[in-house]
Design a protein around this motif. Structure first.
Motif, PDB file in Angstrom:
ATOM      1  N   MET A  71     -40.399 -14.214 -38.229  1.00  0.00           N
ATOM      2  CA  MET A  71     -41.004 -12.990 -38.765  1.00  0.00           C
ATOM      3  C   MET A  71     -39.926 -12.031 -39.267  1.00  0.00           C
ATOM      4  O   MET A  71     -40.100 -11.370 -40.300  1.00  0.00           O
ATOM      5  CB  MET A  71     -41.875 -12.327 -37.712  1.00  0.00           C
ATOM      6  N   LEU A  72     -38.798 -11.959 -38.557  1.00  0.00           N
ATOM      7  CA  LEU A  72     -37.703 -11.106 -39.017  1.00  0.00           C
ATOM      8  C   LEU A  72     -37.077 -11.648 -40.297  1.00  0.00           C
ATOM      9  O   LEU A  72     -36.678 -10.867 -41.173  1.00  0.00           O
ATOM     10  CB  LEU A  72     -36.659 -10.956 -37.911  1.00  0.00           C
ATOM     11  N   LEU A  73     -36.985 -12.955 -40.413  1.00  0.00           N
ATOM     12  CA  LEU A  73     -36.494 -13.550 -41.659  1.00  0.00           C
ATOM     13  C   LEU A  73     -37.449 -13.231 -42.814  1.00  0.00           C
ATOM     14  O   LEU A  73     -37.012 -12.893 -43.921  1.00  0.00           O
ATOM     15  CB  LEU A  73     -36.323 -15.061 -41.493  1.00  0.00           C
ATOM     16  N   ALA A  74     -38.746 -13.318 -42.535  1.00  0.00           N
ATOM     17  CA  ALA A  74     -39.729 -12.970 -43.564  1.00  0.00           C
ATOM     18  C   ALA A  74     -39.628 -11.491 -43.932  1.00  0.00           C
ATOM     19  O   ALA A  74     -39.773 -11.122 -45.107  1.00  0.00           O
ATOM     20  CB  ALA A  74     -41.137 -13.294 -43.072  1.00  0.00           C
ATOM     21  N   THR A  75     -39.336 -10.642 -42.936  1.00  0.00           N
ATOM     22  CA  THR A  75     -39.147  -9.214 -43.206  1.00  0.00           C
ATOM     23  C   THR A  75     -37.988  -9.001 -44.159  1.00  0.00           C
ATOM     24  O   THR A  75     -38.077  -8.203 -45.103  1.00  0.00           O
ATOM     25  CB  THR A  75     -38.884  -8.462 -41.882  1.00  0.00           C
ATOM     26  N   VAL A  92     -44.450  -3.401 -42.178  1.00  0.00           N
ATOM     27  CA  VAL A  92     -45.530  -3.994 -41.380  1.00  0.00           C
ATOM     28  C   VAL A  92     -45.045  -5.271 -40.706  1.00  0.00           C
ATOM     29  O   VAL A  92     -45.296  -5.510 -39.520  1.00  0.00           O
ATOM     30  CB  VAL A  92     -46.766  -4.267 -42.268  1.00  0.00           C
ATOM     31  N   CYS A  93     -44.324  -6.082 -41.443  1.00  0.00           N
ATOM     32  CA  CYS A  93     -43.806  -7.335 -40.887  1.00  0.00           C
ATOM     33  C   CYS A  93     -42.782  -7.056 -39.783  1.00  0.00           C
ATOM     34  O   CYS A  93     -42.764  -7.739 -38.758  1.00  0.00           O
ATOM     35  CB  CYS A  93     -43.200  -8.175 -42.007  1.00  0.00           C
ATOM     36  N   LEU A  94     -41.943  -6.046 -39.985  1.00  0.00           N
ATOM     37  CA  LEU A  94     -40.965  -5.666 -38.962  1.00  0.00           C
ATOM     38  C   LEU A  94     -41.673  -5.171 -37.702  1.00  0.00           C
ATOM     39  O   LEU A  94     -41.289  -5.533 -36.579  1.00  0.00           O
ATOM     40  CB  LEU A  94     -40.021  -4.587 -39.502  1.00  0.00           C
ATOM     41  N   GLY A  95     -42.708  -4.361 -37.874  1.00  0.00           N
ATOM     42  CA  GLY A  95     -43.474  -3.882 -36.713  1.00  0.00           C
ATOM     43  C   GLY A  95     -44.119  -5.020 -35.948  1.00  0.00           C
ATOM     44  O   GLY A  95     -44.122  -5.023 -34.706  1.00  0.00           O
ATOM     45  N   ALA A  96     -44.652  -6.011 -36.662  1.00  0.00           N
ATOM     46  CA  ALA A  96     -45.263  -7.164 -35.994  1.00  0.00           C
ATOM     47  C   ALA A  96     -44.207  -7.983 -35.250  1.00  0.00           C
ATOM     48  O   ALA A  96     -44.453  -8.458 -34.135  1.00  0.00           O
ATOM     49  CB  ALA A  96     -45.991  -8.031 -37.015  1.00  0.00           C
ATOM     50  N   ALA A  97     -43.028  -8.125 -35.833  1.00  0.00           N
ATOM     51  CA  ALA A  97     -41.953  -8.874 -35.170  1.00  0.00           C
ATOM     52  C   ALA A  97     -41.486  -8.155 -33.910  1.00  0.00           C
ATOM     53  O   ALA A  97     -41.257  -8.796 -32.873  1.00  0.00           O
ATOM     54  CB  ALA A  97     -40.781  -9.081 -36.125  1.00  0.00           C
ATOM     55  N   VAL A  98     -41.367  -6.845 -33.974  1.00  0.00           N
ATOM     56  CA  VAL A  98     -40.976  -6.071 -32.789  1.00  0.00           C
ATOM     57  C   VAL A  98     -42.048  -6.202 -31.710  1.00  0.00           C
ATOM     58  O   VAL A  98     -41.731  -6.333 -30.514  1.00  0.00           O
ATOM     59  CB  VAL A  98     -40.714  -4.598 -33.166  1.00  0.00           C
ATOM     60  N   LEU A  99     -43.308  -6.204 -32.092  1.00  0.00           N
ATOM     61  CA  LEU A  99     -44.395  -6.374 -31.132  1.00  0.00           C
ATOM     62  C   LEU A  99     -44.319  -7.745 -30.446  1.00  0.00           C
ATOM     63  O   LEU A  99     -44.504  -7.845 -29.223  1.00  0.00           O
ATOM     64  CB  LEU A  99     -45.745  -6.199 -31.832  1.00  0.00           C
ATOM     65  N   VAL A 100     -44.014  -8.797 -31.193  1.00  0.00           N
ATOM     66  CA  VAL A 100     -43.887 -10.134 -30.605  1.00  0.00           C
ATOM     67  C   VAL A 100     -42.698 -10.188 -29.645  1.00  0.00           C
ATOM     68  O   VAL A 100     -42.778 -10.802 -28.575  1.00  0.00           O
ATOM     69  CB  VAL A 100     -43.780 -11.209 -31.718  1.00  0.00           C
ATOM     70  N   GLY A 156     -38.457  -6.161 -52.574  1.00  0.00           N
ATOM     71  CA  GLY A 156     -38.782  -4.808 -53.006  1.00  0.00           C
ATOM     72  C   GLY A 156     -40.069  -4.238 -52.455  1.00  0.00           C
ATOM     73  O   GLY A 156     -40.420  -3.103 -52.755  1.00  0.00           O
ATOM     74  N   ALA A 157     -40.796  -4.968 -51.643  1.00  0.00           N
ATOM     75  CA  ALA A 157     -42.052  -4.469 -51.077  1.00  0.00           C
ATOM     76  C   ALA A 157     -41.761  -3.871 -49.699  1.00  0.00           C
ATOM     77  O   ALA A 157     -41.991  -4.496 -48.673  1.00  0.00           O
ATOM     78  CB  ALA A 157     -43.076  -5.590 -50.983  1.00  0.00           C
ATOM     79  N   LEU A 158     -41.262  -2.640 -49.696  1.00  0.00           N
ATOM     80  CA  LEU A 158     -40.846  -2.020 -48.443  1.00  0.00           C
ATOM     81  C   LEU A 158     -41.999  -1.721 -47.478  1.00  0.00           C
ATOM     82  O   LEU A 158     -41.827  -1.900 -46.272  1.00  0.00           O
ATOM     83  CB  LEU A 158     -40.038  -0.767 -48.727  1.00  0.00           C
ATOM     84  N   PRO A 159     -43.178  -1.280 -47.932  1.00  0.00           N
ATOM     85  CA  PRO A 159     -44.275  -1.081 -46.961  1.00  0.00           C
ATOM     86  C   PRO A 159     -44.679  -2.389 -46.259  1.00  0.00           C
ATOM     87  O   PRO A 159     -44.921  -2.402 -45.058  1.00  0.00           O
ATOM     88  CB  PRO A 159     -45.419  -0.527 -47.797  1.00  0.00           C
ATOM     89  N   ALA A 160     -44.728  -3.463 -47.007  1.00  0.00           N
ATOM     90  CA  ALA A 160     -45.066  -4.763 -46.409  1.00  0.00           C
ATOM     91  C   ALA A 160     -43.963  -5.219 -45.457  1.00  0.00           C
ATOM     92  O   ALA A 160     -44.237  -5.804 -44.403  1.00  0.00           O
ATOM     93  CB  ALA A 160     -45.294  -5.807 -47.495  1.00  0.00           C
ATOM     94  N   ALA A 161     -42.706  -4.928 -45.799  1.00  0.00           N
ATOM     95  CA  ALA A 161     -41.596  -5.277 -44.909  1.00  0.00           C
ATOM     96  C   ALA A 161     -41.679  -4.473 -43.617  1.00  0.00           C
ATOM     97  O   ALA A 161     -41.371  -4.994 -42.536  1.00  0.00           O
ATOM     98  CB  ALA A 161     -40.266  -5.029 -45.609  1.00  0.00           C
TER      99      ALA A 161
END
Length: 185
Positions: A54-58, A72-80, A65-70
């Motif tokens: 998930m961090l690699l995907a972030t 969200v992905c970073l938040g999900a990775a931190v949650l995991v 260039g999609a910082l809002p999506a990054a």
């Protein structure tokens, strides 16, 4: 060229994976009187592996260039990662102050002064924490003035499944802490 990591310098059967943990004599610190079981460690390791992907995907999303999506992905990775760390923290902890049962969403602490008895009983226990129950052993704590016993350990949870000797040693250790720190009536 010698490869020492491939040689049999020691007997693999002589070294037991279920040996008791060494500890210092600071009984004021909360400590787990047993090693986390292989099921718990494997589940946490898989969660951390998923978090690394998930961090690699972030990183890829952020570079695209999609910082809002990054975010969200970073938040999900931190949650995991937090879920994996909490999973490793689950179990029974003891100190001079009492016994603490840490579950995934809730922690219960019972001071030794409120503990009436700690003993191992035969009863239906949950298999790996799932709704399915099997006949097994459980270490239960009976509190003074409270009819509901608190199950501290079972021999079919993620720490002791297929590790009967480790369960017996952990149950004996918690019972010894109870005998040492429970005030005489």
């Amino acid at each position: 060229m010698p490869l020492p990591f491939l040689t049999a310098d020691r007997a693999f059967d002589a070294a037991s994976d279920d040996t008791a943990l060494p500890f210092d004599d600071d009984h004021d610190q909360w400590r787990r009187p047993y090693r986390p079981g292989p099921w718990r460690v494997v589940a946490a390791a898989l969660a951390l592996l998923i978090a690394s992907f998930m961090l690699l995907a972030t990183l890829i999303i952020a570079v695209a260039g999609a910082l809002p999506a990054a975010g969200v992905c970073l938040g999900a990775a931190v949650l995991v990662v937090l879920v994996a760390l909490r999973l490793l923290r689950v179990g029974t902890w003891v100190s001079r102050h009492g016994v603490r049962r840490v579950r995934f969403f809730r922690t219960t602490t019972v001071p030794w002064s409120r503990a009436a008895s700690v003993r191992t009983v035969q009863q239906p226990v949950r298999w790996l924490g799932l709704p399915r129950t099997v006949q097994g052993q459980a270490l239960v704590l009976h509190r003074q003035g409270d009819g509901e016993p608190l199950t501290l350990l079972t021999d079919h949870n993620a720490d002791f499944l297929s590790r009967v000797e480790a369960f017996d040693r952990a149950a004996d250790t918690v019972e010894a802490w109870n005998a040492e720190y429970t005030p005489a009536s």
